[in-house]
Design an enzyme around this catalytic site. Sequence first.
Site, PDB file in Angstrom:
ATOM      1  N   HIS A  69      -0.600  -7.672  12.206  1.00 15.05           N
ATOM      2  CA  HIS A  69       0.716  -8.334  12.343  1.00 15.05           C
ATOM      3  C   HIS A  69       0.489  -9.844  12.429  1.00 15.05           C
ATOM      4  O   HIS A  69      -0.076 -10.427  11.507  1.00 15.05           O
ATOM      5  CB  HIS A  69       1.430  -7.744  13.568  1.00 15.05           C
ATOM      6  CG  HIS A  69       2.856  -8.168  13.773  1.00 15.05           C
ATOM      7  ND1 HIS A  69       3.637  -8.767  12.819  1.00 15.05           N
ATOM      8  CD2 HIS A  69       3.657  -8.053  14.868  1.00 15.05           C
ATOM      9  CE1 HIS A  69       4.840  -9.007  13.305  1.00 15.05           C
ATOM     10  NE2 HIS A  69       4.886  -8.589  14.547  1.00 15.05           N
ATOM     11  N   HIS A 118       2.262  -5.659   2.902  1.00  9.12           N
ATOM     12  CA  HIS A 118       3.407  -5.724   3.815  1.00  9.12           C
ATOM     13  C   HIS A 118       4.049  -4.346   3.895  1.00  9.12           C
ATOM     14  O   HIS A 118       4.110  -3.635   2.893  1.00  9.12           O
ATOM     15  CB  HIS A 118       4.437  -6.755   3.319  1.00  9.12           C
ATOM     16  CG  HIS A 118       5.367  -7.213   4.383  1.00  9.12           C
ATOM     17  ND1 HIS A 118       6.487  -6.501   4.755  1.00  9.12           N
ATOM     18  CD2 HIS A 118       5.318  -8.300   5.181  1.00  9.12           C
ATOM     19  CE1 HIS A 118       7.097  -7.150   5.731  1.00  9.12           C
ATOM     20  NE2 HIS A 118       6.415  -8.243   6.021  1.00  9.12           N
ATOM     21  N   ASP A 129       1.403 -14.899   5.908  1.00  7.58           N
ATOM     22  CA  ASP A 129       0.208 -15.389   6.608  1.00  7.58           C
ATOM     23  C   ASP A 129      -0.823 -15.978   5.658  1.00  7.58           C
ATOM     24  O   ASP A 129      -1.636 -16.819   6.064  1.00  7.58           O
ATOM     25  CB  ASP A 129      -0.414 -14.245   7.420  1.00  7.58           C
ATOM     26  CG  ASP A 129       0.512 -13.802   8.537  1.00  7.58           C
ATOM     27  OD1 ASP A 129       0.812 -12.604   8.623  1.00  7.58           O
ATOM     28  OD2 ASP A 129       0.986 -14.676   9.300  1.00  7.58           O
TER      29      ASP A 129
HETATM   30  C1  SDX Z   1       3.229  -9.736   9.268  1.00  9.42           C
HETATM   31  O1  SDX Z   1       6.777  -6.354   9.418  1.00  9.42           O
HETATM   32  C2  SDX Z   1       6.896  -7.598   9.256  1.00  9.42           C
HETATM   33  O2  SDX Z   1       7.904  -8.095   8.802  1.00  9.42           O
HETATM   34  C3  SDX Z   1       5.687  -8.429   9.673  1.00  9.42           C
HETATM   35  C4  SDX Z   1       5.741  -9.900   9.317  1.00  9.42           C
HETATM   36  C5  SDX Z   1       6.801 -10.637  10.104  1.00  9.42           C
HETATM   37  O3  SDX Z   1       7.292 -11.684   9.638  1.00  9.42           O
HETATM   38  O4  SDX Z   1       7.058 -10.210  11.271  1.00  9.42           O
HETATM   39  O5  SDX Z   1       6.022 -10.032   7.928  1.00  9.42           O
HETATM   40  C6  SDX Z   1       4.412 -10.583   9.608  1.00  9.42           C
HETATM   41  O6  SDX Z   1       2.745  -9.033  10.105  1.00  9.42           O
HETATM   42  C7  SDX Z   1       2.712  -9.712   7.852  1.00  9.42           C
HETATM   43  C8  SDX Z   1       1.510  -8.725   7.670  1.00  9.42           C
HETATM   44  C9  SDX Z   1       0.234  -9.411   8.178  1.00  9.42           C
HETATM   45  N1  SDX Z   1      -0.878  -8.457   8.163  1.00  9.42           N
HETATM   46  C10 SDX Z   1      -1.909  -8.557   7.313  1.00  9.42           C
HETATM   47  O7  SDX Z   1      -2.000  -9.396   6.425  1.00  9.42           O
HETATM   48  C11 SDX Z   1      -3.022  -7.529   7.556  1.00  9.42           C
HETATM   49  C12 SDX Z   1      -3.466  -6.893   6.229  1.00  9.42           C
HETATM   50  N2  SDX Z   1      -2.355  -6.077   5.717  1.00  9.42           N
HETATM   51  C13 SDX Z   1      -2.485  -4.631   5.897  1.00  9.42           C
HETATM   52  O8  SDX Z   1      -3.055  -4.245   7.122  1.00  9.42           O
HETATM   53  C14 SDX Z   1      -1.180  -3.908   5.522  1.00  9.42           C
HETATM   54  O9  SDX Z   1      -0.774  -4.411   4.313  1.00  9.42           O
HETATM   55  C15 SDX Z   1       0.001  -3.929   6.481  1.00  9.42           C
HETATM   56  C16 SDX Z   1      -0.377  -3.471   7.820  1.00  9.42           C
HETATM   57  C17 SDX Z   1       0.592  -5.293   6.564  1.00  9.42           C
HETATM   58  C18 SDX Z   1       1.067  -2.987   5.914  1.00  9.42           C
HETATM   59  O10 SDX Z   1       0.480  -1.773   5.858  1.00  9.42           O
HETATM   60  P1  SDX Z   1       1.303  -0.405   5.576  1.00  9.42           P
HETATM   61  O11 SDX Z   1       2.683  -0.675   5.126  1.00  9.42           O
HETATM   62  O12 SDX Z   1       1.150   0.461   6.762  1.00  9.42           O
HETATM   63  O13 SDX Z   1       0.581   0.115   4.333  1.00  9.42           O
HETATM   64  P2  SDX Z   1      -0.810   0.831   4.406  1.00  9.42           P
HETATM   65  O14 SDX Z   1      -1.715   0.159   5.401  1.00  9.42           O
HETATM   66  O15 SDX Z   1      -0.539   2.288   4.564  1.00  9.42           O
HETATM   67  O16 SDX Z   1      -1.412   0.520   2.961  1.00  9.42           O
HETATM   68  C19 SDX Z   1      -1.124   1.347   1.863  1.00  9.42           C
HETATM   69  C20 SDX Z   1      -2.404   1.330   1.052  1.00  9.42           C
HETATM   70  C21 SDX Z   1      -3.618   1.777   1.868  1.00  9.42           C
HETATM   71  O17 SDX Z   1      -4.553   2.332   0.972  1.00  9.42           O
HETATM   72  P3  SDX Z   1      -4.878   3.909   1.098  1.00  9.42           P
HETATM   73  O18 SDX Z   1      -5.398   4.117   2.518  1.00  9.42           O
HETATM   74  O19 SDX Z   1      -3.539   4.623   0.871  1.00  9.42           O
HETATM   75  O20 SDX Z   1      -5.916   4.144   0.043  1.00  9.42           O
HETATM   76  O21 SDX Z   1      -2.709  -0.022   0.634  1.00  9.42           O
HETATM   77  C22 SDX Z   1      -3.931  -0.437   1.255  1.00  9.42           C
HETATM   78  C23 SDX Z   1      -4.190   0.508   2.412  1.00  9.42           C
HETATM   79  O22 SDX Z   1      -5.580   0.601   2.668  1.00  9.42           O
HETATM   80  N3  SDX Z   1      -3.739  -1.804   1.762  1.00  9.42           N
HETATM   81  C24 SDX Z   1      -4.707  -2.700   1.843  1.00  9.42           C
HETATM   82  C25 SDX Z   1      -4.097  -3.845   2.373  1.00  9.42           C
HETATM   83  N4  SDX Z   1      -2.792  -3.605   2.610  1.00  9.42           N
HETATM   84  C26 SDX Z   1      -2.585  -2.325   2.233  1.00  9.42           C
HETATM   85  N5  SDX Z   1      -6.026  -2.648   1.512  1.00  9.42           N
HETATM   86  C27 SDX Z   1      -6.749  -3.757   1.727  1.00  9.42           C
HETATM   87  N6  SDX Z   1      -6.204  -4.912   2.243  1.00  9.42           N
HETATM   88  C28 SDX Z   1      -4.912  -4.980   2.557  1.00  9.42           C
HETATM   89  N7  SDX Z   1      -4.414  -6.121   3.067  1.00  9.42           N
END
Ligand code: SDX
Length: 377
Positions: free
Chosen positions: A223, A262, A313
């Site tokens: 996050h 996201h 970010d």
């Molecule tokens: C913020 O919610 C909000 O609005 C938050 C925010 C706000 O203004 O409040 O926008 C601020 O928190 C932005 C997000 C910041 N976080 C990051 O940058 C951390 C990296 N991102 C990931 O951890 C991920 O993208 C999330 C947590 C942000 C979202 O994840 P989801 O929706 O739960 O999706 P997921 O993790 O289930 O991903 C789906 C697939 C997965 O692959 P599989 O396991 O299905 O094979 O996509 C992959 C994930 O591994 N994936 C990533 C990835 N993001 C998704 N793989 C590598 N790197 C990534 N960044």
Amino acid sequence: MSDSTEIRKGLVGVVADTTAVSKVNVETNSLLYRGYPVQELAAMCSFEEVVNLLWRGDLATPDELARSIARERSHRELGDRLMGVIERLPDESHPMDVVRTAVSVMGGEDPTAWSDDPEEIRDKALILIAKIPAVVAYIQRHRRGLPMIAPRDDLGYAANFLWMTFGEEPPEVVRKAFDVSMTLYAEHSFNASTFTARVVTSTLSDYYSAIVAAIGALKGPLHGGANEAVMRTFDEIGSADNVVPWLDDALAHKRKIMGFGHRVYKRGDSRVPTMKAALDTLIAHYDRPDIAALYDALEAEFVGRKGIYPNLDYPSGPAYHLMGFDTELFTPIFVASRIAGWTAHIQEQLAHNALIRPLSLYDGPAERHIDGYTADA
Ligand code: SDX
């Protein structure tokens, strides 16, 4: 409830309540704060104006804005007790822990902490808005062995934040980029930290407890902690020509690439173009084409391979780095901004409250009993 009940882990796709604060529209890839596109607010309004819009539902009149600005500016002094918090916590404490502690202390000092009166809550929030920049600035300065810099009430919010941190009035290009980042970070519907604030508020706990809990949620690298992690990624990669081998290794080890992806946006975060444009002005101002090359190379390579797009970010991390903030202060800056959104949602939760308490589907051991127990034991 039967065993066929559908579990929505992470509450993915679950609509938990209504909100009038902001609208995240995936189809149009847009974000509205009280109906206004965030891009327009970033271009035309100050963070001070956006705060009032989020809290009151409409853009403040000149008189309302002047009163709000005067009140905020009158509370910018850090004060001995909060200085003491920063000086007494170990230097290795994460600045998010220091900010969280400072808010707890402010709650302890407030005899009306439990108030649920909207005007009183807005006033508490405005004092947090005023104080957190002083906390963030003093953390950086104290850890560098530098004295605290007193606030200036002749400077706007963004300029004063930078003044207290660096001891000089920022060039307009830097002030504007910082102000834009504060507007873009201010609010984003039911993200994890905002929903945390609503959960705490739904129990009728106090305003500060809701904010402290939200700070705890925001700290996580999935996050708000991602902007700090983006800069660590840039430091690890070093230069654009190392992106491919670095990404090969990161993906081979199934690492999350910070600043990408996201939960809601799936084809790019609506805020990124505006923050990237602000970053570009800083890259030009500080003459850092190396940052631009690394930023572009990592984005092109990762999006090309995984079709996962940057979130806010990703441009914010290098922007704060260029401004001169220590990496561990990036998420505390996010806190300073998101106080605005958290407070709007706390007000809204109180106005139409229902205790937030979801169900769970039990999948533990079947009922069993303690040897020797009898009902009249
Ligand atoms: C913020 O919610 C909000 O609005 C938050 C925010 C706000 O203004 O409040 O926008 C601020 O928190 C932005 C997000 C910041 N976080 C990051 O940058 C951390 C990296 N991102 C990931 O951890 C991920 O993208 C999330 C947590 C942000 C979202 O994840 P989801 O929706 O739960 O999706 P997921 O993790 O289930 O991903 C789906 C697939 C997965 O692959 P599989 O396991 O299905 O094979 O996509 C992959 C994930 O591994 N994936 C990533 C990835 N993001 C998704 N793989 C590598 N790197 C990534 N960044």
